[in-house]
Each structure stands twice: as C-alpha cells, then as structure tokens.
Design a protein around this motif. Structure first.
Motif, short mmCIF file in Angstrom:
data_model
loop_
_atom_site.label_atom_id
_atom_site.label_comp_id
_atom_site.label_asym_id
_atom_site.label_seq_id
_atom_site.Cartn_x
_atom_site.Cartn_y
_atom_site.Cartn_z
N GLU A 16 99.01 56.95 31.15
CA GLU A 16 99.88 57.86 30.41
C GLU A 16 100.61 58.69 31.47
OE1 GLU A 16 98.35 59.22 26.82
OE2 GLU A 16 99.57 61.05 26.81
N PRO A 17 101.94 58.63 31.50
CA PRO A 17 102.66 59.40 32.52
C PRO A 17 102.74 60.86 32.12
CG PRO A 17 104.18 58.03 31.25
CD PRO A 17 102.84 57.85 30.63
N LEU A 18 102.29 61.74 32.99
CA LEU A 18 102.39 63.18 32.71
C LEU A 18 103.50 63.76 33.59
CD1 LEU A 18 98.65 64.31 32.48
CD2 LEU A 18 100.15 63.46 30.69
N PRO A 19 104.20 64.76 33.09
CA PRO A 19 105.30 65.33 33.90
C PRO A 19 104.77 66.03 35.14
CG PRO A 19 105.02 66.53 31.81
CD PRO A 19 104.08 65.38 31.76
N GLY A 20 105.45 65.83 36.29
CA GLY A 20 105.08 66.52 37.52
C GLY A 20 105.59 67.95 37.50
N TRP A 21 105.17 68.76 38.47
CA TRP A 21 105.60 70.16 38.50
C TRP A 21 106.60 70.39 39.62
CZ3 TRP A 21 100.84 68.13 38.13
CH2 TRP A 21 100.05 68.05 39.27
N GLN A 22 106.58 69.51 40.62
CA GLN A 22 107.59 69.48 41.68
C GLN A 22 107.86 70.83 42.33
OE1 GLN A 22 110.59 66.72 39.68
NE2 GLN A 22 110.32 65.91 41.75
N ARG A 23 106.84 71.58 42.47
CA ARG A 23 106.93 72.76 43.33
C ARG A 23 105.54 73.11 43.83
NH1 ARG A 23 105.88 77.75 40.79
NH2 ARG A 23 105.82 77.71 38.52
N GLU A 24 105.52 73.90 44.88
CA GLU A 24 104.22 74.24 45.48
C GLU A 24 103.37 75.05 44.52
OE1 GLU A 24 104.20 75.97 49.33
OE2 GLU A 24 105.38 74.32 50.18
N ILE A 25 102.06 74.87 44.62
CA ILE A 25 101.17 75.67 43.78
C ILE A 25 100.77 76.90 44.58
CG2 ILE A 25 98.98 75.70 42.51
CD1 ILE A 25 99.14 72.65 42.39
N GLY A 26 101.13 78.04 44.06
CA GLY A 26 100.77 79.28 44.77
C GLY A 26 99.52 79.89 44.16
N GLY A 27 99.63 81.14 43.78
CA GLY A 27 98.48 81.87 43.23
C GLY A 27 98.15 81.50 41.81
N GLU A 28 99.09 80.82 41.13
CA GLU A 28 98.75 80.35 39.79
C GLU A 28 99.37 78.99 39.54
OE1 GLU A 28 101.47 82.28 36.50
OE2 GLU A 28 100.63 83.82 37.84
N ALA A 42 103.44 75.49 35.01
CA ALA A 42 103.11 75.07 33.63
C ALA A 42 102.69 73.60 33.56
CB ALA A 42 104.31 75.35 32.73
N ALA A 43 103.43 72.72 34.25
CA ALA A 43 103.11 71.28 34.15
C ALA A 43 101.75 70.98 34.80
CB ALA A 43 104.22 70.46 34.79
N ALA A 44 101.43 71.72 35.85
CA ALA A 44 100.12 71.53 36.49
C ALA A 44 99.01 72.00 35.55
CB ALA A 44 100.07 72.29 37.82
N GLN A 45 99.28 73.10 34.86
CA GLN A 45 98.31 73.60 33.88
C GLN A 45 98.11 72.57 32.76
OE1 GLN A 45 96.31 76.57 33.70
NE2 GLN A 45 95.51 75.14 32.14
N GLU A 46 99.23 71.93 32.37
CA GLU A 46 99.13 70.89 31.33
C GLU A 46 98.31 69.70 31.82
OE1 GLU A 46 103.06 69.85 29.80
OE2 GLU A 46 103.35 72.00 29.41
N TYR A 47 98.50 69.39 33.08
CA TYR A 47 97.72 68.28 33.69
C TYR A 47 96.23 68.59 33.59
CZ TYR A 47 96.64 64.69 37.24
OH TYR A 47 96.16 63.59 37.92
N VAL A 48 95.88 69.81 33.96
CA VAL A 48 94.47 70.24 33.93
C VAL A 48 93.95 70.24 32.48
CG1 VAL A 48 92.93 72.20 34.36
CG2 VAL A 48 94.65 71.57 36.07
N SER A 49 94.76 70.74 31.56
CA SER A 49 94.33 70.80 30.14
C SER A 49 94.14 69.39 29.59
CB SER A 49 95.36 71.54 29.29
OG SER A 49 95.53 72.83 29.77
N PHE A 50 95.02 68.48 30.02
CA PHE A 50 94.91 67.09 29.56
C PHE A 50 93.55 66.51 29.98
CE2 PHE A 50 95.64 62.54 29.66
CZ PHE A 50 96.43 62.31 28.55
N VAL A 51 93.18 66.79 31.23
CA VAL A 51 91.89 66.31 31.76
C VAL A 51 90.74 66.91 30.96
CG1 VAL A 51 90.37 66.36 33.79
CG2 VAL A 51 92.83 65.91 34.07
N GLU A 52 90.82 68.21 30.73
CA GLU A 52 89.74 68.90 30.00
C GLU A 52 89.55 68.32 28.60
OE1 GLU A 52 91.22 72.96 30.31
OE2 GLU A 52 89.49 73.46 31.57
N GLU A 53 90.69 68.09 27.94
CA GLU A 53 90.61 67.57 26.57
C GLU A 53 90.05 66.16 26.55
OE1 GLU A 53 94.16 67.89 23.88
OE2 GLU A 53 93.95 69.93 24.68
#
Ligand code: IMP
Length: 420
Positions: free
Chosen positions: A372-384, A387-398
């Motif tokens: 299932e292709p998930l959208p990338g976030w295409q920017r560095e991850i800083g202190g938080e 949104a797309a990275a958060q969605e990636y993590v939520s997808f895994v959790e679910e």
C-alpha cells in the motif's frame, strides 16, 4: 516497571543498541540474554562512536550493572578486547557481570563455522562466521566449555585438550583444515581466563535480587525475531532464540517477572545473509535506502539488503513476542521519498492473500508482497513528526494493534521522539 524486554522485531540490526542506550539511563541493570559477537551495537554518544558486541550498552552509564546472561555465547578474546577498549576510553567495566553458565566460543567453533559455510557453497546461510552455530551446537550436545570452567586453570586445560582431540579430527577429516595447536591455544585461553575471572558471577541470583529490591531491569535480546531458531525463517536463522520468551531462560528468571516487551523495528527492513525477503526493494531505490541508512553491518561490514516495511512480518513479531509497544527507528531515512510503500499482505503462489505470516517455508519462499503506497513527507524530521510521517506511524499502529512509543529520527542518541 521492574523488568522490560527489548527485542528485535525484524531480522536484526533494528537499532536496539540505541534504544537500550536510551532506556539504560533510567535502569539499574541491563542484561543480554542470548547471542554472542554476531551482534553489534553502534552507539553514538557526544560525537564518539562505540561499537560493542558482547557488552550491553548500559556500560556507558556509570553505576549500571551490565550482565551477560547464561543464554549467551562468549568469545573470550573479543570480550577482553571490548573491555580494554572501554577502559582505554575512560569507561569503567567494574560493573560488568558474566554468567558462569554462558558458553565459550572456542577457536575451533570459528574455524568450523567458516569451513561449514564454504562446504555449503551456494546453499550457505551467510553466517557472521563468529562460531555461533558450532558453539550452540556443542552446548546442546553437552560438550561445550562454559565460563565457569575458566575459574579453575586445571579444569580449563583439561577440557580444552579433550575437546581439541575430537575437534581437530573434525577439522582435518571433514573440513580439510589444519589442526589447531593445543599448547598455544591453551596458553592464550589461560591469559583470557585470568582477565575474565573477576567478572564471573551468579547472574540469575543477581537479577532476582535486583528485581526483589524494586530495581529497574532491562533484558536485551540480540539479532531479531525472524532470526529465531524456532520461530524464524529457518534455516536462515541464528542458533539461539532472540524472541522475548527466551529472556527468562537466558537470564534465569521466571516469565512472571516480565512486565513490558518493547519491540524495535526499523521504519523499513534490512536483512544480512541469505534467505527469502519478500519486501526487498528492486531497482535504484535499493541503493538509495542503503546509502541514506548507512546499511552496512557493524560486525561484518557486509552490505545489508533493504526492503520496505513489512507489516505481515511485524504482526508476527507482535504475536510471538507479546509486544506491548514498538520503537520505530530510522524514520528519517525515508524522508526524501515521495511515496513510501508498506507491505500489508502477502500473495501466495495459489493467488490467495494473507495478512498472517505463513507457517510453512514454501509459502514464505514464494509469496509476493502486496504494497500500500503511503504519501511521503519529503522534509527533514525535526522536533516533531510532519503530518505524513505521523500518518505513517498511525498506519503501523493500527495495522499491528500496538502503540508506537518511540520514533528514531537520526543517528545521535538525542534523535528519538517519545510518543508517550
Ligand atoms: P550466525 O548468527 O552468525 O550464525 O548467522 C546466522 C544468520 O543470522 C545470518 O543470516 C546472519 O547474517 C544473521 N545474523 C546474525 N547476527 C546478526 C545480527 O546481529 N544482525 C543481523 N543479522 C544477524
């Protein structure tokens, strides 16, 4: 939180060392429960890189008791080198404790490991050639040499000579390998024995007492779930049990003492050595992930094979380890991709699809990943998390039904986000 197990949820190299390093700060005792110098932890601390194979990374914190448990196999020369390396850099090793029941990897184990792989040729397992399989085989055959044997130089020499009489026959006749020189090896072993003797302890008793005193104990597995001898992708596995249940046998405490099981998984997957790997990346993106993730082995320097995140295999890891939470490491490695595929099911040879890890090798060997292709976030991850990275993590959790409590966002130890 008395006892927490930290276990690799994939094929090893998930970044457990870094997570252990992080949690060790808030722990009193850190124990390794299986494996040997086939494992390697790289810890970056204040710009300094530490590579450890036997010693839990808790050793970098003053006052943490670090245990190498009975389920481990120890290469005495390697362990002495690690101790010396730490001491030379001003890190005291006085709180290191080695179980007298752990087995020793002897030079013939290393020679037989390499010779066995050569003999297998195309069918080789791709071991680390550190003598792991032959040492565990001798343990199971009840002819191994244990750490407690080094306490008595006479016993050690005797055991050494008895073993070598047989092992030299094996080396010469089966593997066309010159015999090992008994005297020279015995002298070298005695030197190591002198160095290691002060560290030998009854570590089961030590951990039990710590738990009774309300101390916080970390139990750290090496390698990963899919390399487990009983539950992994046999025969492309290691010769011990990395899964969480083995923490009890490997340390010598009961299963009722364990409160939490933290699985560590990369945000993608890597594998070293041979064996099937459904989500292995094809095409130029493979090299890209390997380069960005610096996926070269700590122990052997070998290039790691890289794949997209495999939720079928991870769900299996949740099951066989009883994971209570997950640490997702190296999420930053995926930051430049426009799209990140995640494997949600396997398609079997007969065309059926499954979200459960196949129980039989033929199904696993021939399955194809359903991504299932998930959208990338295409920017560095800083202190938080973006949104797309958060969605990636939520997808895994679910998909797994397990919370992701930590996310790795870079090599340094401060690059970990705690998600509560
Ligand atoms: P052995 O443990 O050296 O016998 O190797 C058996 C298999 O486990 C091979 O595929 C190795 O590449 C793999 N393996 C062993 N230790 C590690 C590790 O720490 N990380 C990743 N793979 C490992």
């Amino acid at each position: 939180m008395p006892a927490t197990v930290i276990v690799g949820a994939q094929w090893g190299d998930e970044g457990k060392g870094k997570i252990v390093d992080l949690l060790a700060e808030h722990s009193d005792v850190v124990c390794r429960y299986q494996g040997g110098p086939n494992a390697g932890h790289t810890i970056v601390r204040d710009g300094e890189t530490f590579k450890l194979h036997h010693i839990p990374s808790g050793i970098l914190y003053p006052g943490r008791v670090c245990v190498v448990g009975a389920g481990c196999v120890i290469d005495p020369g390697q362990l002495v080198r690690e101790i010396d390396g730490l001491e030379e850099r001003g890190i005291p090793t006085g709180d290191l404790r080695i179980s007298g029941n752990a087995h020793l990897i002897m030079p013939w184990h290393v020679a037989i490991d390499a010779a066995g792989e050569r003999r297998l040729g195309r069918l080789q397992i791709g071991t680390t050639r550190r003598g792991i399989g032959p040492a565990y085989a001798d343990k199971a055959a009840r002819i191994g040499i244990r750490v407690q044997d080094i306490l008595d130089p006479k016993i050690l020499r005797q055991k050494f000579e008895t073993a070598l009489a047989e092992k030299n026959l094996e080396l010469e006749r089966l593997h066309d390998h010159p015999p090992l020189e008994a005297e020279e090896l015995a002298d070298r072993m005695e030197e190591y024995a002198d160095r290691l003797r002060p560290y030998v302890d009854d570590t089961s008793l030590l951990v039990d007492r710590a738990l009774r005193d309300g101390k916080r104990v970390l139990l750290e597995g090496a390698q990963g779930t899919l390399l487990d001898l009983d539950h992994g992708t046999y025969p492309f596995v290691t010769s011990s049990n990395p899964i969480a249940g083995a923490a009890t046998t490997g340390v010598g405490i009961g299963p009722t003492r364990i409160d939490r099981v933290l699985g560590v998984a990369k945000a993608y997957v890597t594998r070293v050595g041979e064996g099937p790997f459904p989500t292995e990346i094809e095409g130029p993106e493979h090299a890209r992930v390997r380069e960005i993730g610096a996926e070269f082995g700590t122990t052997t320097g070998r290039e790691r094979r890289c794949g997209w995140l495999d939720l079928v295999a991870l769900r299996f890891a949740v099951r066989v380890n009883g994971l209570t939470s997950l640490a997702l490491t190296k999420l930053d490695v995926l930051s430049s991709f426009a799209e990140v595929p995640v494997c949600v099911r396997y398609r079997l040879e007969d065309g059926t699809e499954t979200a459960d890890f196949p129980a039989h090798q033929s199904d696993f060997h021939h399955c194809r990943p359903v991504f299932e292709p998930l959208p990338g976030w295409q920017r560095e991850i800083g202190g938080e998390l973006p949104a797309a990275a958060q969605e990636y993590v939520s997808f895994v959790e679910e998909a797994l039904g397990v919370p992701v409590s930590l996310v790795g966002t870079g090599a340094a130890r401060e690059h970990v986000l705690s998600l509560g």
